[in-house]
Motif scaffolding. Structure first.
Motif, PDB file in Angstrom:
ATOM      1  N   CYS A 184      11.986  33.797 -12.219  1.00 38.74           N
ATOM      2  CA  CYS A 184      10.730  34.446 -11.808  1.00 38.74           C
ATOM      3  C   CYS A 184       9.516  33.713 -12.371  1.00 38.74           C
ATOM      4  CB  CYS A 184      10.751  35.903 -12.274  1.00 38.74           C
ATOM      5  SG  CYS A 184       9.246  36.840 -11.914  1.00 38.74           S
ATOM      6  N   ALA A 185       9.605  33.303 -13.623  1.00 37.10           N
ATOM      7  CA  ALA A 185       8.461  32.660 -14.275  1.00 37.10           C
ATOM      8  C   ALA A 185       8.032  31.375 -13.581  1.00 37.10           C
ATOM      9  CB  ALA A 185       8.790  32.381 -15.734  1.00 37.10           C
ATOM     10  N   MET A 186       8.942  30.755 -12.817  1.00 32.89           N
ATOM     11  CA  MET A 186       8.586  29.514 -12.138  1.00 32.89           C
ATOM     12  C   MET A 186       7.552  29.737 -11.038  1.00 32.89           C
ATOM     13  SD  MET A 186      12.215  27.445 -11.908  1.00 32.89           S
ATOM     14  CE  MET A 186      11.394  25.991 -11.221  1.00 32.89           C
ATOM     15  N   LEU A 187       7.425  30.985 -10.579  1.00 33.92           N
ATOM     16  CA  LEU A 187       6.400  31.269  -9.563  1.00 33.92           C
ATOM     17  C   LEU A 187       4.994  31.149 -10.138  1.00 33.92           C
ATOM     18  CD1 LEU A 187       7.979  34.291  -7.655  1.00 33.92           C
ATOM     19  CD2 LEU A 187       7.802  31.921  -6.887  1.00 33.92           C
ATOM     20  N   ASN A 188       4.879  31.209 -11.471  1.00 31.14           N
ATOM     21  CA  ASN A 188       3.568  31.024 -12.087  1.00 31.14           C
ATOM     22  C   ASN A 188       3.025  29.622 -11.850  1.00 31.14           C
ATOM     23  OD1 ASN A 188       2.944  33.548 -13.486  1.00 31.14           O
ATOM     24  ND2 ASN A 188       4.773  33.120 -14.715  1.00 31.14           N
ATOM     25  N   ASN A 189       3.936  28.684 -11.676  1.00 29.53           N
ATOM     26  CA  ASN A 189       3.516  27.294 -11.488  1.00 29.53           C
ATOM     27  C   ASN A 189       3.530  26.867 -10.028  1.00 29.53           C
ATOM     28  OD1 ASN A 189       3.396  26.975 -14.344  1.00 29.53           O
ATOM     29  ND2 ASN A 189       5.625  26.689 -14.382  1.00 29.53           N
ATOM     30  N   ALA A 190       3.899  27.806  -9.150  1.00 31.32           N
ATOM     31  CA  ALA A 190       3.953  27.478  -7.724  1.00 31.32           C
ATOM     32  C   ALA A 190       2.552  27.462  -7.134  1.00 31.32           C
ATOM     33  CB  ALA A 190       4.829  28.476  -6.984  1.00 31.32           C
ATOM     34  N   ILE A 194      -2.564  34.012 -10.434  1.00 31.25           N
ATOM     35  CA  ILE A 194      -1.227  34.530 -10.167  1.00 31.25           C
ATOM     36  C   ILE A 194      -0.498  34.818 -11.486  1.00 31.25           C
ATOM     37  CG2 ILE A 194      -0.159  32.248 -10.039  1.00 31.25           C
ATOM     38  CD1 ILE A 194       1.664  33.347  -7.848  1.00 31.25           C
ATOM     39  N   LYS A 195       0.239  35.903 -11.501  1.00 31.97           N
ATOM     40  CA  LYS A 195       1.033  36.264 -12.681  1.00 31.97           C
ATOM     41  C   LYS A 195       2.387  36.766 -12.197  1.00 31.97           C
ATOM     42  CE  LYS A 195       1.248  39.347 -16.677  1.00 31.97           C
ATOM     43  NZ  LYS A 195       0.581  40.455 -17.417  1.00 31.97           N
ATOM     44  N   ALA A 196       3.449  36.107 -12.640  1.00 27.68           N
ATOM     45  CA  ALA A 196       4.810  36.490 -12.265  1.00 27.68           C
ATOM     46  C   ALA A 196       5.605  36.807 -13.518  1.00 27.68           C
ATOM     47  CB  ALA A 196       5.485  35.372 -11.477  1.00 27.68           C
ATOM     48  N   ALA A 197       6.231  37.977 -13.533  1.00 24.60           N
ATOM     49  CA  ALA A 197       7.023  38.378 -14.703  1.00 24.60           C
ATOM     50  C   ALA A 197       8.231  39.176 -14.232  1.00 24.60           C
ATOM     51  CB  ALA A 197       6.176  39.217 -15.653  1.00 24.60           C
ATOM     52  N   HIS A 198       9.371  38.889 -14.852  1.00 27.36           N
ATOM     53  CA  HIS A 198      10.584  39.616 -14.486  1.00 27.36           C
ATOM     54  C   HIS A 198      10.626  40.953 -15.218  1.00 27.36           C
ATOM     55  CE1 HIS A 198      14.876  40.729 -14.302  1.00 27.36           C
ATOM     56  NE2 HIS A 198      14.794  40.176 -13.102  1.00 27.36           N
ATOM     57  N   VAL A 199      11.032  41.998 -14.495  1.00 33.07           N
ATOM     58  CA  VAL A 199      11.164  43.342 -15.050  1.00 33.07           C
ATOM     59  C   VAL A 199      12.638  43.722 -15.004  1.00 33.07           C
ATOM     60  CG1 VAL A 199      10.500  45.766 -14.824  1.00 33.07           C
ATOM     61  CG2 VAL A 199       8.853  43.952 -14.250  1.00 33.07           C
ATOM     62  N   GLU A 200      13.185  44.071 -16.164  1.00 36.20           N
ATOM     63  CA  GLU A 200      14.604  44.402 -16.229  1.00 36.20           C
ATOM     64  C   GLU A 200      14.898  45.748 -15.558  1.00 36.20           C
ATOM     65  OE1 GLU A 200      16.994  42.429 -17.298  1.00 36.20           O
ATOM     66  OE2 GLU A 200      15.470  40.887 -17.713  1.00 36.20           O
ATOM     67  N   GLY A 257      16.221  45.658 -11.285  1.00 41.82           N
ATOM     68  CA  GLY A 257      15.543  44.481 -11.792  1.00 41.82           C
ATOM     69  C   GLY A 257      14.778  43.774 -10.682  1.00 41.82           C
ATOM     70  N   HIS A 258      13.615  43.220 -11.043  1.00 42.61           N
ATOM     71  CA  HIS A 258      12.800  42.586 -10.013  1.00 42.61           C
ATOM     72  C   HIS A 258      11.784  41.639 -10.634  1.00 42.61           C
ATOM     73  CE1 HIS A 258      10.577  46.236 -11.255  1.00 42.61           C
ATOM     74  NE2 HIS A 258       9.488  45.520 -11.023  1.00 42.61           N
ATOM     75  N   CYS A 259      11.277  40.765  -9.808  1.00 42.27           N
ATOM     76  CA  CYS A 259      10.201  39.853 -10.184  1.00 42.27           C
ATOM     77  C   CYS A 259       8.907  40.411  -9.614  1.00 42.27           C
ATOM     78  CB  CYS A 259      10.485  38.461  -9.625  1.00 42.27           C
ATOM     79  SG  CYS A 259       9.182  37.239  -9.940  1.00 42.27           S
ATOM     80  N   GLN A 260       7.982  40.736 -10.475  1.00 39.46           N
ATOM     81  CA  GLN A 260       6.707  41.308 -10.033  1.00 39.46           C
ATOM     82  C   GLN A 260       5.626  40.234 -10.079  1.00 39.46           C
ATOM     83  OE1 GLN A 260       5.567  44.923 -12.010  1.00 39.46           O
ATOM     84  NE2 GLN A 260       3.502  44.902 -11.169  1.00 39.46           N
ATOM     85  N   VAL A 261       5.008  40.005  -8.945  1.00 37.34           N
ATOM     86  CA  VAL A 261       3.975  38.968  -8.827  1.00 37.34           C
ATOM     87  C   VAL A 261       2.663  39.616  -8.420  1.00 37.34           C
ATOM     88  CG1 VAL A 261       3.337  36.757  -7.817  1.00 37.34           C
ATOM     89  CG2 VAL A 261       5.760  37.361  -8.064  1.00 37.34           C
ATOM     90  N   THR A 262       1.623  39.374  -9.194  1.00 35.58           N
ATOM     91  CA  THR A 262       0.295  39.876  -8.858  1.00 35.58           C
ATOM     92  C   THR A 262      -0.698  38.718  -8.863  1.00 35.58           C
ATOM     93  OG1 THR A 262      -0.178  40.395 -11.174  1.00 35.58           O
ATOM     94  CG2 THR A 262       0.743  42.159  -9.807  1.00 35.58           C
ATOM     95  N   GLY A 263      -1.811  38.930  -8.196  1.00 35.86           N
ATOM     96  CA  GLY A 263      -2.823  37.889  -8.163  1.00 35.86           C
ATOM     97  C   GLY A 263      -3.893  38.202  -7.147  1.00 35.86           C
ATOM     98  N   PHE A 291      -3.343  41.528  -4.663  1.00 38.30           N
ATOM     99  CA  PHE A 291      -2.045  41.767  -4.040  1.00 38.30           C
ATOM    100  C   PHE A 291      -0.969  41.963  -5.094  1.00 38.30           C
ATOM    101  CE2 PHE A 291      -1.861  37.194  -4.773  1.00 38.30           C
ATOM    102  CZ  PHE A 291      -0.557  37.013  -5.215  1.00 38.30           C
ATOM    103  N   GLU A 292       0.122  42.563  -4.650  1.00 37.39           N
ATOM    104  CA  GLU A 292       1.325  42.684  -5.463  1.00 37.39           C
ATOM    105  C   GLU A 292       2.526  42.431  -4.556  1.00 37.39           C
ATOM    106  OE1 GLU A 292       2.570  46.013  -8.494  1.00 37.39           O
ATOM    107  OE2 GLU A 292       3.431  46.476  -6.522  1.00 37.39           O
ATOM    108  N   VAL A 293       3.368  41.497  -4.957  1.00 33.97           N
ATOM    109  CA  VAL A 293       4.614  41.208  -4.251  1.00 33.97           C
ATOM    110  C   VAL A 293       5.749  41.444  -5.244  1.00 33.97           C
ATOM    111  CG1 VAL A 293       6.000  39.458  -3.079  1.00 33.97           C
ATOM    112  CG2 VAL A 293       3.514  39.516  -2.744  1.00 33.97           C
TER     113      VAL A 293
END
Length: 524
Positions: A49-55, A63-69, A76-82, A90-92
């Motif tokens: 998930c953290a690799m989306l921060n550099n995408a 953009i902020k991507a963090a995995h939620v257990e 569990g999911h990857c939450q991306v905001t920006g 947005f939130e994906v």
């Protein structure tokens, strides 16, 4: 085989976080605990998930991507905001086990919602827990900064509110899915009511490739005339106001007159167009007025409200349908707060006034407009530019139809906020433009007797239209009816089939009138 989905349609009616007295934030989560779980083969992430921060994605900043257990309530999911420039928040949310489906839900009123508001989080988590990649956005402005329609002073924010924010967010979410899972969504769905319904229609009309299935509830598709209507109604009521205490008497008189016209006395009006109610004839008239009677001037006011908006003698928007004044399970009338308010402006007026001051006369300013003196006959023709930006009235859905898109729309016949005839008239326009048979192949409208705005009221307001939409998109099974219920204290007190317009639910003549099994869909 029909698949079942435990997913509640979201209806967000927040007028503005900046005006808490008007805030609704009402979610119509459908109780589907008795339905089977939806299941499908899932795919898992191919990168961290953290690799989306550099995408890199077009026009995205912060953009902020963090995995939620996983928790007992949420997988569990990857939450991306920006932000998508200029200000689309947005939130994906990408689940660890994805069902290859994208679910995006809409906004309410003038939008600008806090994406972390409890109703929105509940909608997101309901979809996420069933494996959907879930998407939301704020239409490009923050309601805490802009009161109601004040954001329209910035054309870029207005364009985002009108249609762009949904489109660019959907495209961004699909790009993130491709990066995260190395897969594109197999199916993409939209779900919204009110402003969310308009957003769905706008997507079908202007961005027909964004969604495979669209659920458009009570769409404010003729946005401009709806706001003019709100001001018109307030002006009519100024002359001879109707009190909140009189609304039960009005509701009873209308129901007494029109309940049985559909062939069954059941406390519902199947089609208000059949109701021949004349306030000056059918209301109890008294010179001084009272809780159970109306002055001649008040009866005239109610009649004028039912006749619609007239510009230079020509009706440009339909009047308030009979039945909207009905009482819900708590005894509250549909007119209360939306049309008749004793605690400040009605909700219709609050919307309409901000429209006049911020949008109606664009590119000219309307800041100095006084709704009490607005000259409808002279100024109405100047409302032009905003129609092209905000209205979702184009009946040509051929591009959406050609690519296999499917759409279900619904509207409460007793909706006091948005005129249900908008839904009927638009559906008829699509059938005229594209032909009745072709329109029925991809687009169906369900009218709901007794339902207020998106939900509540005195009819069967609980129903799952999303599962039938999925079934239509993925299995080719068009919905012939939708089961609906009316709940009280957690129990069903009435069931009824919702029928694809122009069909209506007709009573068989025998059996309990509150049992939907005794009704069938027929052409009236």
């Amino acid at each position: 085989m029909r698949r079942s989905l435990l997913l509640a349609s979201c209806t967000l009616l927040a007028l503005s976080a900046a005006t808490p007295s008007l805030a609704q934030n009402r979610s119509s989560f459908i109780d589907q605990k008795d339905r089977g779980e939806f299941s499908a083969a899932s795919v898992e992430p191919r990168i961290a998930c953290a690799m989306l921060n550099n995408a890199t994605f077009p026009d995205i900043s912060a953009i902020k991507a963090a995995h939620v257990e996983e928790t007992p309530d949420v997988p569990g999911h990857c939450q991306v905001t920006g932000y998508i420039r200029p200000q689309v928040r947005f939130e994906v949310t990408l689940p660890d086990h994805w069902n290859r489906r994208l679910y995006m839900f809409g906004n309410g009123g003038y939008a600008g919602e806090d994406l972390a508001a409890p109703p929105r989080i509940a909608t997101r988590n309901a979809a996420l827990s069933r494996g959907f990649l879930t998407v939301q956005q704020n239409t490009g402005h923050d309601a805490a900064t802009y009161r109601l329609g004040e954001f329209a002073g910035d054309m870029s924010l207005l364009i985002d509110y009108a249609s762009r924010a949904v489109h660019v967010t959907a495209q961004t979410a699909k790009a993130m899915a491709a990066r995260y899972y190395d897969r594109n969504p197999a199916f993409s769905y939209w779900d919204g009511c009110s402003t969310g319904g308009r957003q769905g229609l706008m997507a079908a009309q202007r961005y027909p490739g964004d969604f495979d299935g669209i659920l458009a509830g009570a769409p404010v598709l003729d946005f401009t005339n709806t706001q003019v209507w709100g001001v018109w109604n307030a002006r009519v009521l100024e002359k001879a106001p109707i009190s909140k205490a009189q609304l039960p008497a009005l509701a009873k008189a209308v129901m007494d007159k029109c309940d049985a016209i559909d062939g069954v006395t059941d406390g519902l009006i199947a089609d208000p167009r059949q109701c021949d109610f004349d306030p000056q004839r059918d209301l109890k008239i008294c010179e001084a007025g009272g809780n159970d009677c109306f002055t001649p001037a008040q009866a005239g006011t109610i009649k004028t409200l039912a006749e619609g908006v007239k510009i230079n003698g020509e009706t440009v928007f339909p009047g308030i349908p009979w039945g909207t004044e009905g009482l819900d399970g708590t005894g509250a009338s549909g007119w209360d707060l939306w049309i008749v308010s004793e605690d400040g402006p009605s909700r219709q007026l609050a919307y309409g006034e901000t429209f006049l001051k911020n949008m109606a006369l664009l590119p000219a300013s309307g800041k100095d407009i006084d709704w009490k003196t607005f000259d409808f006959d002279k100024e109405y023709s100047k409302i032009g530019m905003i129609r092209d930006i905000l209205n979702a009235t184009d009946p040509d859905l051929s591009e959406f139809q050609k690519r296999g898109g499917k759409m279900i729309s619904y509207f409460g016949w007793a909706d006091p906020a948005l005129n249900p005839m908008m839904g009927v008239n638009y559906y008829e326009a699509v059938r005229k433009e594209m032909g009745e048979e072709k329109a029925a192949e991809f687009y169906r409208l369900f009218m709901v007797p007794g339902m207020f705005h998106c939900r509540e009221g005195y009819g069967t307001d609980r129903f799952d239209a999303f599962t039938p939409l999925m079934d239509w998109v993925e299995n080719g099974k068009a919905p012939e009816m939708i089961k609906a219920s009316q709940m009280k204290d957690g129990s069903s007190i009435r069931t009824r089939p919702l029928c694809p317009y122009p069909q209506v639910a007709k009573y068989s003549g025998t059996g309990d009138v509150n049992d939907g099994a005794n009704f069938e869909c027929r052409i009236p």
